[in-house]
Design an enzyme around this catalytic site. Structure first.
Site, short mmCIF file in Angstrom:
data_model
loop_
_atom_site.label_atom_id
_atom_site.label_comp_id
_atom_site.label_asym_id
_atom_site.label_seq_id
_atom_site.Cartn_x
_atom_site.Cartn_y
_atom_site.Cartn_z
N HIS A 167 -4.05 3.33 -3.50
CA HIS A 167 -4.27 2.89 -2.12
C HIS A 167 -3.59 1.65 -1.92
O HIS A 167 -2.71 1.49 -0.88
CB HIS A 167 -5.87 2.52 -1.93
CG HIS A 167 -6.24 1.61 -0.67
ND1 HIS A 167 -6.14 2.25 0.69
CD2 HIS A 167 -6.00 0.37 -0.51
CE1 HIS A 167 -6.38 1.20 1.43
NE2 HIS A 167 -6.18 -0.07 0.54
N HIS A 169 0.78 -1.18 0.18
CA HIS A 169 0.10 0.10 0.06
C HIS A 169 0.86 1.30 0.08
O HIS A 169 0.99 1.78 0.98
CB HIS A 169 -0.94 0.05 1.19
CG HIS A 169 -1.67 -1.16 1.40
ND1 HIS A 169 -1.30 -2.38 1.80
CD2 HIS A 169 -3.12 -1.22 1.17
CE1 HIS A 169 -2.41 -3.32 1.73
NE2 HIS A 169 -3.49 -2.68 1.35
N HIS A 202 -27.91 -15.26 25.89
CA HIS A 202 -26.86 -15.04 26.71
C HIS A 202 -26.00 -16.40 27.02
O HIS A 202 -24.96 -16.27 27.62
CB HIS A 202 -27.43 -14.46 28.09
CG HIS A 202 -27.64 -13.16 27.87
ND1 HIS A 202 -28.42 -12.51 27.09
CD2 HIS A 202 -27.35 -12.17 28.80
CE1 HIS A 202 -28.49 -11.17 27.26
NE2 HIS A 202 -27.97 -10.77 28.27
N GLU A 226 -17.14 -4.04 24.74
CA GLU A 226 -16.39 -5.01 24.75
C GLU A 226 -15.01 -5.21 24.06
O GLU A 226 -14.08 -5.38 24.56
CB GLU A 226 -16.99 -6.45 24.74
CG GLU A 226 -18.28 -6.57 25.53
CD GLU A 226 -19.57 -5.74 25.26
OE1 GLU A 226 -19.65 -5.22 24.35
OE2 GLU A 226 -20.39 -6.01 26.30
#
Ligand code: TPP
Length: 662
Positions: free
Chosen positions: A260, A29, A471, A409
């Protein structure tokens, strides 16, 4: 030569090393290094505090290339400024097997690479953890020893990723004003202009999250320098929106997605050489420019001499403690204290959930290991990660040991990685095991980097009960066990929990997950043995009365069930042994003899775990009996669930008996 001319030539050195290395590798890149070369040049020649000859100097500024695909930017700067292990040969070997110059920067490959980046956005979140660790250590050791900045270069991709919001809102809330982020605002990603997919007002977003924001021309060295100076005066973290042109200098490709992620091609590189007035062959840096870069490296290192002096003048005790922490060594009495605690557990035989056992172990550990930093993603009372020693870290008040990460998280896990990478602290923090999915991308990188992080994952099975299948983790143990260099601990009682924590802290190059129950469990290890039996990964917990006909393997909450099944089987005349398996990964490391003996040759092998079967065949064989989950759980009280899904001692004993009689 004017100073602007000199700056341009120093920046062009980055551009051509990057272009030529990508061209030689025929992949990579070039666009980002060409566009951000001015920012990197100003940062590394005028601001960054670092020493190429002492790359691990504790009080260095950290630089995180969050947009890891632009790796050649970092490799070029490391070579130019004089990091010894970043030779021109390494640059020429970009992306080749065994080189330090991997496709994306990899922690540990070369000095000066502060973290592994590539999965966009994570570097930014790592940097939040680094900046937080800096403040925590500063609060403990003072400005004389710990006083540095964390700089980030992030691209549009980093800012589009959801993790960026978790990271920046946490940093903004905590007022981490020594965190300075450059946004490489080039309006281009792989598919084309950013407008294809995004119209966020990034400055407004950062401002709304509590950041100071600035906007500059990212090719103007004085503007870059001015912005860094302004950022240093801010009481908040700063985002500098630096307008740049991707592939700067390339006549045909600059400002487009064509530059890119592909080599420019020989003709375009030639044209760029002409456009930028760079007449040197590939990988050759004119001596005046290389000298100027090396001088910048030497100048940046001057502050280290003063710092060494301050360290030498620090009292022996504080200095020894600082150095111990930065080395990552545990206190000398660590093992002795754990042994004492295990003696107490053998006497007390507590019947508690392993999340509570974990808290009890942490209470002991946090009392003697002052560098542990606990936390939770808004489940503190459920994860049991807070102990009497850990008061809350708050905005501007960092001399504490507990982080309320908020419901973030992934941001939490990546921040913990950053803290571990910074050094001097040992992070651990929790959520529900089911939501390890939200943290997993960072857990994987912790494993790839080989760093010590404790991922506390409570509510580790259908045993959590009424919250139901959303859960209840089912595949998560297997999924985490699938990550190389990641230990998944599932302790069966307080003794095993203590041992698993001991191993978590002792394994300096491996992150650990601790899968812990919500429900109470009896003590299954009631005798004191100094040795850490969980360190074997699997060990015989109960022997068979006679030659074993059945071996039952189990983890965590299902060890109790296995012991009860053993009773039923032995009462029916079938000698049965039980093997506790707190960590697959550690068992895999044992000798072939140990593994063979432990697996044994009982006619019937049973595994019990309230998760999916994947991974268990290596213990019980493809014809072994698996008592566990075969699909998602259900919402109900725990007693009903274990019966409903057939995870009971009776079911295990019946299945074993049927097989013995077959
Ligand atoms: C999590 C993640 N998703 C996707 C990718 C693949 N990827 C690499 S670079 C990139 C585009 C990034 O655009 P930007 O940050 O603007 O970089 P620039 O084009 O300026 O080099 C993508 C999608 C990745 N590395 N990480």
């Amino acid at each position: 030569m004017s100073s602007r001319e000199k700056h341009d030539r120093m920046a062009n050195a980055i551009r051509f090393l990057s272009m030529d290395a990508v061209e030689k590798a025929n992949s990579g890149h070039p666009g980002l290094p060409m566009g951000a070369a001015d920012i990197a040049t100003v940062l590394y020649t005028r601001f960054l505090k670092y020493d190429p000859a002492n790359p691990h100097w504790h009080d260095r500024d950290r630089f995180v290339l969050s947009a890891g695909h632009g790796s050649m930017l970092l490799y070029s700067v490391l070579y130019l400024s004089g990091y010894e292990d970043m030779t021109i040969e390494e640059i020429k070997n970009f992306r080749q097997l065994g080189s330090k110059t991997a496709g994306h920067p990899e922690y540990g490959h070369a000095t000066g690479i502060e973290t592994t980046t590539g999965p966009l956005g994570q570097g930014l979140a790592n940097a939040v953890g680094m900046a937080l660790a800096e403040r925590i250590l500063n609060a403990q050791f003072g400005d004389g020893l710990v006083d540095h900045y964390t700089y980030v270069l992030a691209g549009d991709g980093c800012l589009m990723e959801g993790i960026s919001q978790e990271a920046l809102s946490l940093a903004g809330h905590l007022k981490l004003n020594k965190l300075i982020v450059f946004w490489d605002d080039n309006n281009i990603s792989i598919d084309g202009p950013i407008s294809l997919a995004d119209s966020t007002d990034q400055r407004a977003r950062f401002a709304a999250s509590g950041w100071n924001t600035l906007a500059i021309d990212g090719h103007d060295p004085e503007a870059i320098a001015g912005a860094i100076e302004a950022a240093k005066r801010s009481d908040r973290p700063t985002m500098i929106a630096a307008k740049t042109t991707i592939g700067f200098g390339s006549p045909a490709k600059a400002g487009t997605n064509k530059v890119h992620g592909s080599p420019l091609g020989a003709a375009e590189i030639e044209a760029t050489r002409k456009a930028l007035g760079w007449e040197y062959p590939p990988f050759e840096i004119p001596s005046d420019i290389l000298d100027a870069w090396r001088l910048a490296g030497l100048n940046a290192a001057k502050k280290r001499v003063d710092w060494e002096k301050r360290l030498a003048e620090t009292g022996t005790e504080v200095r020894a403690e600082f150095e111990r922490r930065m080395r990552g060594d545990l206190p000398a009495n660590f093992d002795a204290v754990i042994a004492e605690y295990k003696k107490k557990l053998a006497a007390d035989k507590p019947k508690v959930a392993t999340r509570k056992s974990s808290e009890m172990a942490l209470e002991v550990i946090n009392g003697i290991v002052p560098e542990t930093i606990g936390g939770s993603a808004d489940l503190t009372g459920s994860n049991n990660t807070k102990t009497s020693q850990t008061s809350n870290i708050a905005p501007g008040d960092y001399g504490h040991r507990f982080v309320h990460y908020g419901i973030r998280e992934l941001g939490m896990a990546a921040a913990m990685n950053g803290m571990a990478l910074h050094g001097g602290v040992i992070p651990y923090s929790g959520t529900f095991l089911c939501f390890s999915d939200y943290a997993r991308p960072a857990m994987r990188l912790a494993s790839l980097m080989g760093i010590r992080v404790g991922f506390v994952m409570t509510h580790d099975s259908i045993g959590l009960g009424e919250d139901g299948p959303t859960h209840q983790p089912v595949e998560h143990l297997a999924a985490l066990r699938a990550i190389p260099n990641h230990i998944v601990f599932r302790p069966a009682d307080a003794m095993e929990a203590a041992e698993c924590w001991q191993l978590t802290l002792e394994n300096r190059k491996t992150p650990s997950t601790l899968a812990l129950t919500r429900q109470n469990l009896p003590a299954v290890r009631t005798e004191f043995v100094e040795e850490n039996l969980c360190g074997y990964g699997a060990y015989e917990l109960a022997t068979a009365d006679g030659e074993a006909q059945v071996t039952i393997f189990a983890t965590g909450s299902e060890v109790e069930i296995a012991l009860n099944a053993r009773k039923l089987l032995q009462a029916a005349g079938h000698p049965t042994r039980v093997v506790s398996v707190p960590a697959f990964e550690l068992f895999d490391k044992q000798s072939a003899e140990y593994r063979k003996a432990l697996i044994g040759n009982a006619k019937v092998k049973v595994a019990i775990e309230a998760g999916i079967r994947m991974g268990w065949d290596s213990f019980i064989g493809t014809d072994g009996i698996f008592i566990g989950m075969h699909g998602f759980g259900a919402s109900a009280p725990i007693e009903d669930l274990y019966k409903h899904f057939g995870i009971t001692a009776e079911a295990a004993a019946d299945a074993a008996k049927a097989r013995l009689q077959a």
